[in-house]
Design an enzyme around this catalytic site. Structure first.
Site, PDB file in Angstrom:
ATOM      1  N   TYR A 224      10.927 -42.720 -78.587  1.00 19.93           N
ATOM      2  CA  TYR A 224      11.121 -44.400 -78.829  1.00 19.93           C
ATOM      3  C   TYR A 224      11.679 -45.050 -77.740  1.00 19.93           C
ATOM      4  CZ  TYR A 224      11.794 -48.636 -81.415  1.00 19.93           C
ATOM      5  OH  TYR A 224      11.943 -49.931 -81.871  1.00 19.93           O
TER       6      TYR A 224
ATOM      7  N   LYS B  18       8.525 -49.104 -91.342  1.00 18.92           N
ATOM      8  CA  LYS B  18       7.219 -48.734 -90.902  1.00 18.92           C
ATOM      9  C   LYS B  18       6.446 -48.275 -92.198  1.00 18.92           C
ATOM     10  CE  LYS B  18       7.928 -49.237 -86.515  1.00 18.92           C
ATOM     11  NZ  LYS B  18       8.446 -48.191 -85.598  1.00 18.92           N
TER      12      LYS B  18
ATOM     13  N   ASP C 144      13.633 -37.858 -85.390  1.00 15.98           N
ATOM     14  CA  ASP C 144      13.145 -39.069 -85.583  1.00 15.98           C
ATOM     15  C   ASP C 144      11.823 -38.633 -86.470  1.00 15.98           C
ATOM     16  OD1 ASP C 144      11.617 -41.643 -85.982  1.00 15.98           O
ATOM     17  OD2 ASP C 144      12.750 -42.306 -84.212  1.00 15.98           O
TER      18      ASP C 144
ATOM     19  N   ARG D  40      29.452 -53.996 -99.999  1.00 10.52           N
ATOM     20  CA  ARG D  40      28.813 -53.418 -98.634  1.00 10.52           C
ATOM     21  C   ARG D  40      28.290 -52.065 -98.842  1.00 10.52           C
ATOM     22  NH1 ARG D  40      33.459 -54.435 -94.825  1.00 10.52           N
ATOM     23  NH2 ARG D  40      33.890 -52.519 -95.578  1.00 10.52           N
TER      24      ARG D  40
HETATM   25  C1  LIG Z   1       9.915 -48.576 -84.964  1.00  6.80           C
HETATM   26  C2  LIG Z   1      10.647 -47.347 -84.728  1.00  6.80           C
HETATM   27  C3  LIG Z   1      11.811 -47.108 -84.656  1.00  6.80           C
HETATM   28  C4  LIG Z   1      12.918 -48.504 -84.989  1.00  6.80           C
HETATM   29  O1  LIG Z   1      12.638 -49.044 -86.171  1.00  6.80           O
HETATM   30  P1  LIG Z   1      13.130 -50.616 -86.451  1.00  6.80           P
HETATM   31  O2  LIG Z   1      13.183 -50.589 -87.745  1.00  6.80           O
HETATM   32  O3  LIG Z   1      12.013 -51.390 -85.710  1.00  6.80           O
HETATM   33  O4  LIG Z   1      14.499 -50.756 -85.463  1.00  6.80           O
HETATM   34  C5  LIG Z   1      12.563 -46.060 -84.509  1.00  6.80           C
HETATM   35  N1  LIG Z   1      11.727 -45.061 -84.398  1.00  6.80           N
HETATM   36  C6  LIG Z   1      10.311 -44.859 -84.106  1.00  6.80           C
HETATM   37  C7  LIG Z   1       9.688 -43.777 -83.804  1.00  6.80           C
HETATM   38  C8  LIG Z   1       9.710 -46.117 -84.441  1.00  6.80           C
HETATM   39  O5  LIG Z   1       8.291 -46.042 -84.187  1.00  6.80           O
END
Ligand SMILES: *Cc1c(COP(=O)(O)O)cnc(C)c1O
Length: 396
Positions: A116, A212, A187, A63
């Site tokens: 987000y 992303k 973020d 883990r």
């Molecule tokens: C897509 C996204 C997330 C979440 O990511 P996931 O892997 O889809 O859970 C968080 N913050 C931003 C700015 C995003 O575009």
């Protein structure tokens, strides 16, 4: 191990590279999958266990990840300028981890209003149940001096923000957070550590949806939390452990493969997105406004020039004199842009920004429908032709 003085791209490409064994080594970190970690003897087991208890990212169980995960963490650490990186099964899990680890009943968190959407829709209700209160600040209205409280323990920013790419004065916000004895988390999914480095700008924590751009190929879900301070990292690691968060070795390996080409992909996304953004800015008959911080005239342009090292493939625009039905007809008419959430892969996407999300953004004024494009690596001339034919379909 490369020296700290190597430039960022060099460090990111070398991080976690396997050492020579018997005079030879593969280029890439091996994909190591395991649940049980086998020890040579009990003293070795006890030694590793002790190091883990002391806060080191070593594994005594599957883990905790394997050498594949450690290689990815070291590459992400280079990107974020952070000593400590924790992997999570999605970007949203990385954000939830941060909130749960750093907040306790009675605490207050101050969140940028253009974040987000699921932070507001999913994390706020969860934290409310745990006795944490939320309030929201507008990044465009200066420092949130009227919103900060004596019990504010965390300030949470996202620069540029979701959908409209509102840019935040992060260094000023970091100084403000320190003054009020709160941590600042950002973020960094938009900037991915190549275009933006929140920790260098004063943030305590930088979070990325690896899903992303770092992944980059629309084939995995993953998140990461990067932290500079050892004690903050320790709190995150304890909660990470309690929640049992774990990322499969295959996905960690894929993410590291993506990270190796991240900078070159982003540079190409930026070139294509600039072509598309300029085309949209000139299409004044059908486009009311373009949102792209690299365009002069965007409200975030000056801060973007000061704090960023480039832009990505995300371009949004508001349709002129259009209804939601026009926006639906427009995206349905696109042939090269797929309709879909998420972004950061090699392919182009289009999505109508949900009005319910935009209404919570203080940066948003007016009711024109907004379309978010993710400009991919296709030939930008084909993408512009595709947009032009879709505009013709909805022209009156
Ligand atoms: C897509 C996204 C997330 C979440 O990511 P996931 O892997 O889809 O859970 C968080 N913050 C931003 C700015 C995003 O575009």
């Amino acid at each position: 191990m490369p020296g700290q003085r190597d430039r960022l791209n060099t460090r990111v490409l070398r991080a976690g590279a396997p050492a020579f064994d018997d005079g030879a080594a593969p280029v890439n970190a091996p994909l190591v999958r395991t649940s049980t970690v086998r020890f040579e003897n009990d003293a070795a087991r006890a030694g590793l266990h002790h190091r883990r208890e002391a806060g080191e990212a070593v594994a005594t169980y599957g883990r905790h990840g394997t050498t594949t995960h450690r290689a990815l963490e070291s590459a992400l650490g280079e990107l974020e300028g952070a000593e400590h990186v924790l992997l999570a099964p999605s970007g949203l899990a990385a954000i939830s981890l941060t909130f749960i680890a750093l907040l306790s009943p009675g605490d207050h968190v101050l969140v940028q209003d253009s974040v987000y959407g699921p932070v507001r829709e999913r994390i706020e209700p969860l934290l409310a149940r745990l006795g944490v209160s939320f309030s929201y600040f507008s990044a465009g209205a200066g420092l949130p001096a009227n919103d900060v409280r004596a019990n504010t323990r965390l300030i949470y920013a996202e620069s540029p923000s979701s959908f409209l790419y509102e840019v935040v004065d992060l260094p000023a916000l970091a100084a403000f957070a320190r003054q009020h004895d709160a941590l600042l988390a950002a973020d960094n999914t938009w900037g991915a550590g190549v275009l933006y480095r929140p920790i260098e700008l004063g943030a305590d924590i930088s979070i990325q949806a690896i899903t992303k751009y770092a992944g980059g190929h629309s084939d995995l879900m993953q998140g990461a939390v990067a932290v500079k301070d050892r004690d903050v990292a320790r709190r995150l690691r304890d909660t990470h452990e309690a929640l049992g968060l774990s990322v499969g070795a295959d996905d960690a390996w894929l993410a590291l493969r993506g990270v190796r080409t991240l900078a070159v992909r982003l540079a190409q996304h930026e070139r294509h997105a600039l072509d598309v953004a300029r085309y949209l800015a000139e299409a004044t008959g059908v486009v009311e406004r373009v949102f792209y911080p690299a365009l002069p005239g965007d409200p975030g342009h000056a801060l973007w020039q000061r704090d960023f090292h480039g832009a990505n493939g995300l371009v949004s625009f508001a349709l002129r004199d259009a209804t939601l039905a026009d926006a639906v007809a427009f995206v349905d008419a696109l042939r090269l842009f797929g309709i879909g959430a998420s972004w950061g892969g090699y392919e182009s996407l289009a999505l109508i920004a949900p009005a319910s999300r935009l209404e919570t953004h203080s940066a948003w004024r007016g009711g024109a429908p907004v379309v978010r494009l993710h400009v991919g690596l296709e030939d930008p001339r084909d993408l512009i032709d595709d947009l032009a034919q879709a505009f013709r379909r909805i022209a009156r």
